[in-house]
Design a protein around this motif. Structure first.
Motif, PDB file in Angstrom:
ATOM      1  N   GLN A   1      20.189 -46.180  10.349  1.00 21.44           N
ATOM      2  CA  GLN A   1      19.303 -47.301  10.626  1.00 21.44           C
ATOM      3  C   GLN A   1      20.077 -48.615  10.588  1.00 21.44           C
ATOM      4  O   GLN A   1      21.103 -48.737   9.925  1.00 21.44           O
ATOM      5  CB  GLN A   1      18.157 -47.378   9.603  1.00 21.44           C
ATOM      6  CG  GLN A   1      17.192 -46.219   9.623  1.00 21.44           C
ATOM      7  CD  GLN A   1      16.053 -46.425   8.629  1.00 21.44           C
ATOM      8  OE1 GLN A   1      16.017 -47.418   7.882  1.00 21.44           O
ATOM      9  NE2 GLN A   1      15.111 -45.496   8.618  1.00 21.44           N
ATOM     10  N   TRP A   2      19.530 -49.567  11.306  1.00 23.34           N
ATOM     11  CA  TRP A   2      19.967 -50.961  11.183  1.00 23.34           C
ATOM     12  C   TRP A   2      18.708 -51.782  10.956  1.00 23.34           C
ATOM     13  O   TRP A   2      17.773 -51.742  11.748  1.00 23.34           O
ATOM     14  CB  TRP A   2      20.686 -51.422  12.447  1.00 23.34           C
ATOM     15  CG  TRP A   2      21.088 -52.874  12.423  1.00 23.34           C
ATOM     16  CD1 TRP A   2      21.326 -53.659  11.326  1.00 23.34           C
ATOM     17  CD2 TRP A   2      21.312 -53.717  13.562  1.00 23.34           C
ATOM     18  NE1 TRP A   2      21.673 -54.932  11.696  1.00 23.34           N
ATOM     19  CE2 TRP A   2      21.682 -54.997  13.074  1.00 23.34           C
ATOM     20  CE3 TRP A   2      21.243 -53.511  14.942  1.00 23.34           C
ATOM     21  CZ2 TRP A   2      21.970 -56.065  13.924  1.00 23.34           C
ATOM     22  CZ3 TRP A   2      21.533 -54.578  15.785  1.00 23.34           C
ATOM     23  CH2 TRP A   2      21.892 -55.838  15.283  1.00 23.34           C
ATOM     24  N   ARG A   3      18.673 -52.515   9.845  1.00 23.63           N
ATOM     25  CA  ARG A   3      17.541 -53.373   9.536  1.00 23.63           C
ATOM     26  C   ARG A   3      18.027 -54.819   9.473  1.00 23.63           C
ATOM     27  O   ARG A   3      19.057 -55.113   8.872  1.00 23.63           O
ATOM     28  CB  ARG A   3      16.886 -52.987   8.205  1.00 23.63           C
ATOM     29  CG  ARG A   3      16.437 -51.525   8.155  1.00 23.63           C
ATOM     30  CD  ARG A   3      15.648 -51.223   6.906  1.00 23.63           C
ATOM     31  NE  ARG A   3      15.407 -49.783   6.750  1.00 23.63           N
ATOM     32  CZ  ARG A   3      14.613 -49.244   5.846  1.00 23.63           C
ATOM     33  NH1 ARG A   3      13.954 -50.028   4.994  1.00 23.63           N
ATOM     34  NH2 ARG A   3      14.469 -47.935   5.776  1.00 23.63           N
ATOM     35  N   THR A   4      17.267 -55.697  10.086  1.00 22.51           N
ATOM     36  CA  THR A   4      17.630 -57.111  10.091  1.00 22.51           C
ATOM     37  C   THR A   4      16.372 -57.964  10.070  1.00 22.51           C
ATOM     38  O   THR A   4      15.357 -57.588  10.666  1.00 22.51           O
ATOM     39  CB  THR A   4      18.498 -57.460  11.322  1.00 22.51           C
ATOM     40  OG1 THR A   4      18.863 -58.850  11.284  1.00 22.51           O
ATOM     41  CG2 THR A   4      17.775 -57.159  12.623  1.00 22.51           C
TER      42      THR A   4
ATOM     43  N   ASP B   1      15.488 -54.575   4.352  1.00 23.34           N
ATOM     44  CA  ASP B   1      16.683 -54.870   3.565  1.00 23.34           C
ATOM     45  C   ASP B   1      17.850 -55.179   4.509  1.00 23.34           C
ATOM     46  O   ASP B   1      18.238 -54.331   5.311  1.00 23.34           O
ATOM     47  CB  ASP B   1      17.008 -53.651   2.695  1.00 23.34           C
ATOM     48  CG  ASP B   1      18.164 -53.874   1.744  1.00 23.34           C
ATOM     49  OD1 ASP B   1      19.027 -54.735   2.027  1.00 23.34           O
ATOM     50  OD2 ASP B   1      18.227 -53.170   0.721  1.00 23.34           O
ATOM     51  N   PRO B   2      18.442 -56.380   4.429  1.00 19.53           N
ATOM     52  CA  PRO B   2      19.512 -56.747   5.361  1.00 19.53           C
ATOM     53  C   PRO B   2      20.818 -56.011   5.137  1.00 19.53           C
ATOM     54  O   PRO B   2      21.753 -56.155   5.939  1.00 19.53           O
ATOM     55  CB  PRO B   2      19.671 -58.248   5.115  1.00 19.53           C
ATOM     56  CG  PRO B   2      19.279 -58.420   3.679  1.00 19.53           C
ATOM     57  CD  PRO B   2      18.145 -57.453   3.461  1.00 19.53           C
ATOM     58  N   LEU B   3      20.908 -55.247   4.052  1.00 19.29           N
ATOM     59  CA  LEU B   3      22.141 -54.496   3.790  1.00 19.29           C
ATOM     60  C   LEU B   3      22.025 -53.030   4.192  1.00 19.29           C
ATOM     61  O   LEU B   3      22.927 -52.241   3.907  1.00 19.29           O
ATOM     62  CB  LEU B   3      22.534 -54.619   2.312  1.00 19.29           C
ATOM     63  CG  LEU B   3      22.989 -56.020   1.894  1.00 19.29           C
ATOM     64  CD1 LEU B   3      23.490 -56.025   0.453  1.00 19.29           C
ATOM     65  CD2 LEU B   3      24.081 -56.557   2.833  1.00 19.29           C
ATOM     66  N   ILE B   4      20.935 -52.663   4.853  1.00 16.57           N
ATOM     67  CA  ILE B   4      20.874 -51.336   5.470  1.00 16.57           C
ATOM     68  C   ILE B   4      21.482 -51.495   6.858  1.00 16.57           C
ATOM     69  O   ILE B   4      20.839 -51.961   7.804  1.00 16.57           O
ATOM     70  CB  ILE B   4      19.436 -50.797   5.525  1.00 16.57           C
ATOM     71  CG1 ILE B   4      18.917 -50.598   4.095  1.00 16.57           C
ATOM     72  CG2 ILE B   4      19.375 -49.486   6.299  1.00 16.57           C
ATOM     73  CD1 ILE B   4      17.520 -50.044   4.018  1.00 16.57           C
ATOM     74  N   LEU B   5      22.752 -51.120   6.959  1.00 17.89           N
ATOM     75  CA  LEU B   5      23.560 -51.396   8.129  1.00 17.89           C
ATOM     76  C   LEU B   5      24.189 -50.110   8.664  1.00 17.89           C
ATOM     77  O   LEU B   5      24.536 -49.218   7.888  1.00 17.89           O
ATOM     78  CB  LEU B   5      24.670 -52.393   7.778  1.00 17.89           C
ATOM     79  CG  LEU B   5      24.213 -53.754   7.236  1.00 17.89           C
ATOM     80  CD1 LEU B   5      25.382 -54.482   6.594  1.00 17.89           C
ATOM     81  CD2 LEU B   5      23.615 -54.587   8.363  1.00 17.89           C
TER      82      LEU B   5
END
Length: 351
Positions: A126-129, A305-309
């Motif tokens: 996942q990418w969350r932003t 969460d911005p650190l799920i990258l």
């Protein structure tokens, strides 16, 4: 000559409601020393400022869930090996929101708008932003954000911050005063659909060759951009109603732009923009084609969460990133264990 105090007082008015929660994506918290601030402190402060609204986010409480897809053109692979930038389509779950902790607050044009996204990548990655419609963030550190929330707390009689407290805060935090001046030069557009959304924090992207560069990302609307209204349109939810109506008529689209930094560009300070003229890569198009009232199973229950990258994107040295992650987690944990009430924004009524 205008006095420093008067100049600071003038900055208090920038952005209207934004002075309370401008950019308020809970950019605070993180890995704090044991004798200093904690994520719980920030969640408590949001409740102190806005009251406790069980089941809702402590900030950006008012919102709707959306879904769509991102169509990558392959250009982003130049700077990142993340699968999201390989040519093709990626499903997306998202959420449009307004800053602040009131789930039923009347829409106001100056209130900061948010767009959070979860890209569903192959193999469960996942990418969350989470982005907002400001060119810079107002605080450099978690401590600054924490202090600003209290300084900007609306007074019961006026609904506006105490100008003396806000001026004193700005005198202690000149970086915030400079950021507010930048924000003032970028007035809000008419609605969610024609807003530009910025990630603000810097990240590091690594490509297949192992080369790493600093990057900031932006979503630029493909819809015509219209100036925001100076008078409040009728209806408590007019911004959301317009968004719902627009998506029901046709999909909304944004271009995902990756701005590549150079050596010396600040990666640890979200209040400072990078110099104009930095190279920008058009990585593809975000399409939003469905909107839903917040409920179980959609964006309501996602922690952005911005650190799920994904592999190929990593955190920079910006102290706000681990801070955001920690406070988002605290807010998510609290609301997950609370009873839920229906979202004040009912998509069915707006169609």
């Amino acid at each position: 000559m205008i006095s420093r105090r008067n100049a600071l007082l003038g900055l208090v008015a920038i952005g209207g409601a934004g002075t309370v929660s401008v950019g308020g994506l809970a950019y605070a918290g993180g890995r704090f020393p044991a004798d200093r601030l904690t994520p719980a402190d920030f969640a408590d402060r949001f409740e102190e400022v806005y009251g406790k609204h069980t089941g809702f986010r402590r900030n950006h409480a008012k919102g709707v869930s959306v879904s769509g897809y991102f169509t990558a053109n392959g250009a982003g692979a130049e700077v990142s090996r993340a699968s999201v930038f390989a040519s093709g389509r990626t499903p997306v779950t998202g959420r449009f929101s307004l800053s602040g902790g009131l789930p039923d607050a009347p829409d106001a044009t100056p209130t900061v708008r948010g767009l959070a996204l979860l890209f569903h990548l192959p193999d469960g990655e996942q990418w969350r932003t989470a982005m907002i419609n400001l060119p810079v963030f107002l605080d450099r550190s978690p401590e600054g954000f924490f202090a600003r929330m209290l300084a900007a707390k609306p007074l019961p009689g006026t609904g506006k911050p105490d100008p003396e407290k806000m001026a004193a805060f700005l005198a202690r935090h000149p970086e915030t005063a400079k950021a507010m001046a930048i924000v003032k030069k970028h007035p809000p557009t008419s609605g969610f659909d024609d807003s530009t959304y910025n990630g603000l924090n810097a990240f590091r992207c690594t490509n297949d060759a192992g080369d790493t560069v600093p990057v900031r990302w932006t979503l630029k609307p493909m819809q015509p951009v219209r100036p925001g209204s100076t008078t409040a349109p009728p209806g408590r939810d007019h911004l959301f109603d317009a968004l719902i109506a627009n998506i029901s008529q046709e999909p909304l689209r944004w271009r995902l732009l990756l701005t590549v930094g150079r050596a010396g560009d600040p990666t640890d300070d979200a209040t400072r923009p990078w110099p104009a003229g930095r190279r920008t890569i058009d990585a593809g198009t975000l399409t939003i084609d469905s909107v839903q009232t917040e409920a179980a199973g959609n964006a309501r229950d996602i922690n952005f969460d911005p650190l799920i990258l994904p592999d190929g994107i990593s955190a920079s040295d910006d102290p706000l990133l681990s801070a955001r992650s920690a406070v988002y987690s605290q807010s998510f944990t609290r609301r997950s264990g609370e009873p839920k009430t229906p979202s004040p924004v009912d998509v069915a009524k707006g169609q």
